[in-house]
Design an enzyme around this catalytic site. Sequence first.
Site, PDB file in Angstrom:
ATOM      1  N   ASP A 293       0.697  -1.145  -0.105  1.00 39.14           N
ATOM      2  CA  ASP A 293       0.322   0.086   0.007  1.00 39.14           C
ATOM      3  C   ASP A 293       0.878   1.466   0.383  1.00 39.14           C
ATOM      4  OD1 ASP A 293      -2.778   0.998   1.084  1.00 39.14           O
ATOM      5  OD2 ASP A 293      -1.583   1.551   2.264  1.00 39.14           O
ATOM      6  N   GLU A 364       1.160  -0.425  -5.008  1.00 35.25           N
ATOM      7  CA  GLU A 364       0.379   0.871  -5.344  1.00 35.25           C
ATOM      8  C   GLU A 364       1.247   2.062  -5.698  1.00 35.25           C
ATOM      9  OE1 GLU A 364      -3.635   3.029  -3.291  1.00 35.25           O
ATOM     10  OE2 GLU A 364      -1.720   2.792  -2.163  1.00 35.25           O
TER      11      GLU A 364
HETATM   12  C1  GLC Z   1      -4.072   3.569   0.036  1.00 34.03           C
HETATM   13  C2  GLC Z   1      -5.127   2.645  -0.070  1.00 34.03           C
HETATM   14  C3  GLC Z   1      -6.128   3.490   0.818  1.00 34.03           C
HETATM   15  C4  GLC Z   1      -5.709   4.386   2.163  1.00 34.03           C
HETATM   16  C5  GLC Z   1      -4.783   4.710   2.110  1.00 34.03           C
HETATM   17  C6  GLC Z   1      -3.342   5.040   2.894  1.00 34.03           C
HETATM   18  O1  GLC Z   1      -4.051   4.776  -1.299  1.00 34.03           O
HETATM   19  O2  GLC Z   1      -6.184   1.720  -1.267  1.00 34.03           O
HETATM   20  O3  GLC Z   1      -7.940   3.250   0.832  1.00 34.03           O
HETATM   21  O4  GLC Z   1      -6.862   5.179   2.776  1.00 34.03           O
HETATM   22  O5  GLC Z   1      -3.595   3.954   1.230  1.00 34.03           O
HETATM   23  O6  GLC Z   1      -3.801   3.788   3.666  1.00 34.03           O
END
Ligand code: GLC
Length: 672
Positions: A293, A364
């Site tokens: 993440d 991500e």
């Molecule tokens: C990522 C997740 C999102 C979350 C963020 C903070 O972008 O997809 O849902 O709010 O991280 O952890």
Amino acid sequence: MLVLKFTNPKIGNPFSSAASLSEEKRDSIGVKRLSDARDEYTQIKPYAGMPKEVLVLYSSKARYRVPREILFWLTVCCTLALVAVTIAVIALSPKCLSWWQASPVYQIYPRSFKDSDGDGVGDLKGIREKLDHFEYLNIKSIWISPFYRSPMKDFGYDVEDFRDIDPLFGTMKDFEDLLAAMHSKGLKLIMDFIPNHTSDLHRWFNLSRTRDPHYEDYYVWTDCKPDGPKPNNWVSIFGNSSWTYDEVRGQCYLHQFLKEQPDLNFRNPDVIKEMIDIIHFWLEKGVDGFRMDAVKHMLEAPHMRDEPQVDPNKPPVSLVTTEWDLHSDYTTSQVGLHDILREFRAQMDIYSQEPGRYRFMVTESYDYEEVYKTMMYYGSRLEKEGDFPFNFYLLDLPHNTSGVWAKHLVHLWMGNMPKGKWPNWVVGNHDRTRISSSAGRLYVRAINMLLLTLPGTATTYYGEEIGMENINVTASQIQDPAGKYNTSASRDPQRSPLQWNADTNAGFNEKTNLTWLPLHPDYETVNVEAQMKDDGSVLAQYRFLNTLRQSELPLNRGWFCYVHADANVFSYIRELDGLKRAFLIVVNFGKESAVTDLSSVRELPDELKVLMSTTIANDGKVFPKSRIQTEVGEGLVIQYSTNTRFNPNHPEECYISEKACYLETIDILYKC
Ligand code: GLC
Ligand code: MG
């Protein structure tokens, strides 16, 4: 002299009568007798239990020696040939597709998938109840958004304990049962891993704010006054300053997301070690991979200078409040980030040695137009990193519905991806408006067709397989903290419960009348059960395309070649060298129906038969290649047979991750 010491009843002792003669005579008689004996032996058929000496006599004869030698050399040659063939086969075989390449990745948002206990929130047991859905869809890889223990300020992305399950979702036993049930069905479980931050209720944060010597530097702290200016102009992704004053420690801490999500300090080697231990913990339990993440936020510049404003004339304090106001030069993608991720990868590789136990890693990071930054998560030639970084470019499809735009977005990835890497495609997730709502219902089927016929791994956010749409959430219904800051940023609309059937609560909660977010009112018609019964449904088409893709070499590992793009239509070919069967995909993303003329593509046969259309009535239609008709939002898969491949004549238009050729006569794939 040869002395034969035996008394075989069948032969007798040939020397016994010569015992009293002179040496010389004995010698000459002996020689004579020996040759007589030899002659005599030759009359005798070989028999079991023959003594060595007789055997030696026989074995030196040409009629035994020659076949023996022939057999010997034959064995040597065959063994060598076998070794050579084995080496050649190994050297010439292309790599088999791994599980994360063969199947789409399906994202479960656990709050919204299936509620087993009736509290209105989905849970792990609920997921287990519904594993047949994946068998039905032919999906093998499941990514589940976080279910760690959490105060749920960001619905699980604020982790209080990385080694525990939140009671809302179940227990560790429920998790282990789910994993075992998934594995027994051949399904893989990908967990969310959140390295950038913890919850402010995490034990480490408490120890850090109380300055425990070991934990003091676990987070990013700096001096500031309780009501003085912030340490610098950095802003949180959810808006406003990313610094919050902590009364206990008397300093400010950094949070690139909510103030309840303090950023970990990855410049502290102990923090890296902690995170690696957590990776081991879950790999030991048997999870098959991680979705990492928010990775670009993991490191910040230690000098903590102000970031440059996008509009230098904006008054910094009152108007510079969102990530779009700043060039995030010092808070994202810092040098050293990839070293940390490569270390994570190396740890995962330790657990990937057993056959079929490859552990997968996807990152991500939204880098928008700086696509080269995203591509770095693929790693380098020498060092592995993610198997792929999420490709978010197709999320922009709705901005400009046209064939040219679709091609542009696809090419952003294909034209920038390092050679030999594996692409992937995302059209939705828990953070983004559902594509069916942003692009419009009309294009849902075409988008699923695009996802499943492009090269690489498709990602499907729960509900996309039935074309679920965003819900309307009134201000009083807002659950998402991001929406509480800014209503228009609420991510609730794309997180509504999965529509399983037309029963109460759409089958999401069969026990009570609770659902944590409202259902979409269309659930009585748009649901899994209804669509399973309808051959022309979004679900049936998803299933057909996914199965076709997995069974057809050109679609799962063949060439991808652009053929055509205009205001409406985007068209491409999927083919494999050596295989006559190939596929032409024609998708209308425009605003008008279209007639596409591909007569200049001489590699295509003159007549093209539709294997599958998103408009079921057009299945089986035959078009001359000069007049391929599509309605708005219609996609066609055309299967054809040819001896002439497109890619050799158009190398600039074509991509393949790992080249492979098919040998039709013996039905094998080889490197070419
Ligand atoms: C990522 C997740 C999102 C979350 C963020 C903070 O972008 O997809 O849902 O709010 O991280 O952890
Ligand atoms: Mg529940």
